[in-house]
Design a protein around this motif. Structure first.
Motif, PDB file in Angstrom:
ATOM      1  N   ASP A 117       0.795  -0.930  -0.088  1.00 44.59           N
ATOM      2  CA  ASP A 117      -0.260  -0.196   0.417  1.00 44.59           C
ATOM      3  C   ASP A 117       0.898   1.226  -0.016  1.00 44.59           C
ATOM      4  O   ASP A 117       2.278   1.369   0.196  1.00 44.59           O
ATOM      5  CB  ASP A 117      -0.622  -0.203   1.055  1.00 44.59           C
ATOM      6  CG  ASP A 117      -0.414   0.147   2.538  1.00 44.59           C
ATOM      7  OD1 ASP A 117       1.135   0.620   2.585  1.00 44.59           O
ATOM      8  OD2 ASP A 117      -1.728  -0.864   3.767  1.00 44.59           O
ATOM      9  N   ASP A 118       0.300   2.265  -0.449  1.00 44.74           N
ATOM     10  CA  ASP A 118       0.893   3.885  -0.387  1.00 44.74           C
ATOM     11  C   ASP A 118       1.514   4.351   1.319  1.00 44.74           C
ATOM     12  O   ASP A 118       2.225   5.450   0.974  1.00 44.74           O
ATOM     13  CB  ASP A 118       0.405   5.119  -0.852  1.00 44.74           C
ATOM     14  CG  ASP A 118      -1.698   5.088   0.262  1.00 44.74           C
ATOM     15  OD1 ASP A 118      -1.191   4.033   1.899  1.00 44.74           O
ATOM     16  OD2 ASP A 118      -1.849   6.058   0.058  1.00 44.74           O
TER      17      ASP A 118
ATOM     18  N   ARG B  96      -2.793  -3.826  10.686  1.00 46.07           N
ATOM     19  CA  ARG B  96      -1.779  -2.944  10.033  1.00 46.07           C
ATOM     20  C   ARG B  96      -0.423  -3.397  10.180  1.00 46.07           C
ATOM     21  O   ARG B  96       0.608  -3.518   9.384  1.00 46.07           O
ATOM     22  CB  ARG B  96      -2.676  -1.488   9.602  1.00 46.07           C
ATOM     23  CG  ARG B  96      -3.075  -1.535   9.240  1.00 46.07           C
ATOM     24  CD  ARG B  96      -3.319  -1.125   7.854  1.00 46.07           C
ATOM     25  NE  ARG B  96      -4.871  -0.579   7.539  1.00 46.07           N
ATOM     26  CZ  ARG B  96      -5.310  -0.600   5.903  1.00 46.07           C
ATOM     27  NH1 ARG B  96      -4.262  -0.294   5.144  1.00 46.07           N
ATOM     28  NH2 ARG B  96      -6.528  -0.270   5.603  1.00 46.07           N
TER      29      ARG B  96
ATOM     30  N   ASP C  54      -9.154  -2.812  -3.519  1.00 45.21           N
ATOM     31  CA  ASP C  54      -8.462  -2.279  -2.398  1.00 45.21           C
ATOM     32  C   ASP C  54      -8.126  -3.130  -2.299  1.00 45.21           C
ATOM     33  O   ASP C  54      -8.192  -4.496  -2.021  1.00 45.21           O
ATOM     34  CB  ASP C  54      -9.839  -2.382  -1.188  1.00 45.21           C
ATOM     35  CG  ASP C  54      -9.395  -1.298  -0.541  1.00 45.21           C
ATOM     36  OD1 ASP C  54      -8.175  -1.503   0.086  1.00 45.21           O
ATOM     37  OD2 ASP C  54     -10.459  -1.388   0.822  1.00 45.21           O
ATOM     38  N   LEU C  55      -6.933  -2.760  -1.236  1.00 46.66           N
ATOM     39  CA  LEU C  55      -5.487  -3.803  -1.002  1.00 46.66           C
ATOM     40  C   LEU C  55      -5.515  -4.478   0.593  1.00 46.66           C
ATOM     41  O   LEU C  55      -5.083  -5.249   0.151  1.00 46.66           O
ATOM     42  CB  LEU C  55      -3.566  -2.876  -1.484  1.00 46.66           C
ATOM     43  CG  LEU C  55      -3.030  -2.593  -2.419  1.00 46.66           C
ATOM     44  CD1 LEU C  55      -1.966  -1.886  -2.136  1.00 46.66           C
ATOM     45  CD2 LEU C  55      -2.789  -4.056  -2.591  1.00 46.66           C
ATOM     46  N   TRP C  56      -6.811  -3.459   1.083  1.00 47.29           N
ATOM     47  CA  TRP C  56      -6.573  -4.299   2.369  1.00 47.29           C
ATOM     48  C   TRP C  56      -7.617  -5.032   2.764  1.00 47.29           C
ATOM     49  O   TRP C  56      -6.382  -6.242   3.537  1.00 47.29           O
ATOM     50  CB  TRP C  56      -7.630  -2.978   3.254  1.00 47.29           C
ATOM     51  CG  TRP C  56      -7.726  -3.482   5.123  1.00 47.29           C
ATOM     52  CD1 TRP C  56      -8.740  -3.504   5.295  1.00 47.29           C
ATOM     53  CD2 TRP C  56      -6.697  -3.633   5.673  1.00 47.29           C
ATOM     54  NE1 TRP C  56      -8.711  -3.825   6.412  1.00 47.29           N
ATOM     55  CE2 TRP C  56      -7.547  -4.211   6.401  1.00 47.29           C
ATOM     56  CE3 TRP C  56      -5.602  -4.040   5.718  1.00 47.29           C
ATOM     57  CZ2 TRP C  56      -6.425  -4.515   8.041  1.00 47.29           C
ATOM     58  CZ3 TRP C  56      -4.681  -4.404   6.862  1.00 47.29           C
ATOM     59  CH2 TRP C  56      -4.976  -4.120   8.072  1.00 47.29           C
TER      60      TRP C  56
ATOM     61  N   TYR D   8      -5.163  -6.483  -7.567  1.00 44.53           N
ATOM     62  CA  TYR D   8      -4.772  -7.330  -6.327  1.00 44.53           C
ATOM     63  C   TYR D   8      -4.031  -9.000  -6.705  1.00 44.53           C
ATOM     64  O   TYR D   8      -5.643  -9.044  -5.371  1.00 44.53           O
ATOM     65  CB  TYR D   8      -5.084  -6.543  -5.102  1.00 44.53           C
ATOM     66  CG  TYR D   8      -4.716  -4.740  -5.559  1.00 44.53           C
ATOM     67  CD1 TYR D   8      -3.902  -4.004  -5.714  1.00 44.53           C
ATOM     68  CD2 TYR D   8      -5.740  -3.554  -5.574  1.00 44.53           C
ATOM     69  CE1 TYR D   8      -3.553  -2.843  -6.552  1.00 44.53           C
ATOM     70  CE2 TYR D   8      -5.614  -2.673  -5.739  1.00 44.53           C
ATOM     71  CZ  TYR D   8      -4.301  -2.220  -5.906  1.00 44.53           C
ATOM     72  OH  TYR D   8      -3.979  -0.924  -6.022  1.00 44.53           O
TER      73      TYR D   8
END
Length: 348
Positions: free
Chosen positions: A40-41, A73, A261-263, A294
């Protein structure tokens, strides 16, 4: 845990013969747009800096997750940073030398030590020598559940008994009763201890999901149990409706997140595999739309040394099945026959 690629940056498009397949009709990105294990960023800049030998960005990232109690996270970032350090350890060594008592450096160091020991045939013996590093990470910040997730993985690899594992599990729950990483670690321990007793593993996962909020990642835990069941040659004792119910839980969770969405990408990749094995092609296609570009190494690395290539192959199969078959196959809920794939260290 995803193995680091032999490139300066541990993410991006895997090299393979050029493919030209496009999927505009079903809302899927072109093959060339799909990324494997994209960061992610927040993680991306830390990996770039680590590739240049600098640890400060990673230190700031993990410190922020700890201060804000962003434990999920933090767990994911620690895994990725440790994976990168397996082939590029200089930045982590510099960090540990500069701040030997930093809770974040200790966390990555403990994770890296477990990863390295896991690769050896003498795993159990080597893991016992890692215990002081995990203890140091746990003591550095008593609120943090991530060292306890590492301790749970360590206990499984070192063949710890149920009593000791139960003590670790209780300590992890006191810190974060809904931490998904700790629940996955416990499920893996139960699967290795109760090999073949998939009903018990699914019972554990179902109880955890029932006690968790609808938006908790723990809702995906039953699908993890189903994935293990399917990859163990199935076996007796799990009615098809339980497999379907577990998949439905994960589908409901996936629907709570935005598309591409990456999450939730890791949850959606595993769910897609399960849906394919259950013959639920339309549901699998919807998850592929939600995954977008992804792809994640797990679960595809279990079946190929080219996980991105395997993901794209499965995507093609789903597209073909949904184009040629009536929606909602009558075989839904009945896993296809097949042998388990290779077990890679990337998901220990």
């Amino acid at each position: 845990m995803v193995d680091t690629m032999a490139l300066p940056l541990p993410f991006g498009r895997a090299s393979r013969p050029t493919r030209t397949i496009e999927h505009p009709a079903v809302g899927l990105p072109a093959d060339a747009e799909v990324l494997l294990d994209a960061p992610d960023d927040r993680l991306g800049p830390a990996l770039v800096a680590a590739g240049q030998g600098a640890y400060e960005v990673a230190a700031e990232l993990l410190a922020a997750t700890r201060l804000k109690a962003q434990w999920e996270r933090r767990d994911g970032y620690a895994l990725r940073l440790a994976a990168f350090a397996r082939s590029r350890p200089e930045w982590l060594e510099a960090w540990c030398a500069a701040a030997p008592h930093d809770p974040d450096a200790l966390l990555v160091r403990a994770q890296l030590a477990v990863d390295r020991a896991w690769q050896s045939p003498a795993r159990a013996e080597l893991l016992r020598g890692v215990s002081p590093l995990i203890t140091a990470a746990a003591r550095a910040d008593d609120r943090d559940p991530v060292p306890w997730r590492i301790a749970l993985d360590h206990a499984r690899g070192s063949r710890a008994g149920h009593t000791y594992f139960g003590e670790l599990w209780e300590a992890a729950l006191r810190r974060a009763p809904l931490h998904y990483g700790c629940h996955v670690a416990a499920l893996r321990y139960l699967a290795s201890s109760w090999h073949g007793s998939h009903r018990e593993c699914l019972d554990f996962a179902d109880r955890a999901a029932q006690d968790a909020p609808a938006d908790s990642l723990v809702q995906a835990l039953p699908t993890r149990a189903v994935l293990a069941y399917l990859n163990d040659g199935c076996g007796p004792g799990v009615p098809p409706e339980r497999l379907a119910t577990a998949a439905d839980r994960a589908i409901a969770l996936s629907a709570r997140f935005p598309a591409a969405d990456l999450w939730p990408a890791a949850v959606r990749n595993k769910l897609t595999y399960v849906l394919v094995r259950l013959g639920r092609w339309e549901d699998a296609l919807e998850q592929l739309r939600l995954i977008g570009p992804y792809a994640t190494s797990f679960p595809w690395i279990r079946f190929s040394d080219d996980p991105l290539g395997r993901f794209l192959e499965v995507r093609d199969e789903v597209r073909q099945q949904t184009a040629s078959a009536p929606p909602r196959s009558e075989s839904a809920g009945h896993p296809r026959s097949g042998r388990a794939g290779r077990v890679h260290s990337g998901d220990h």
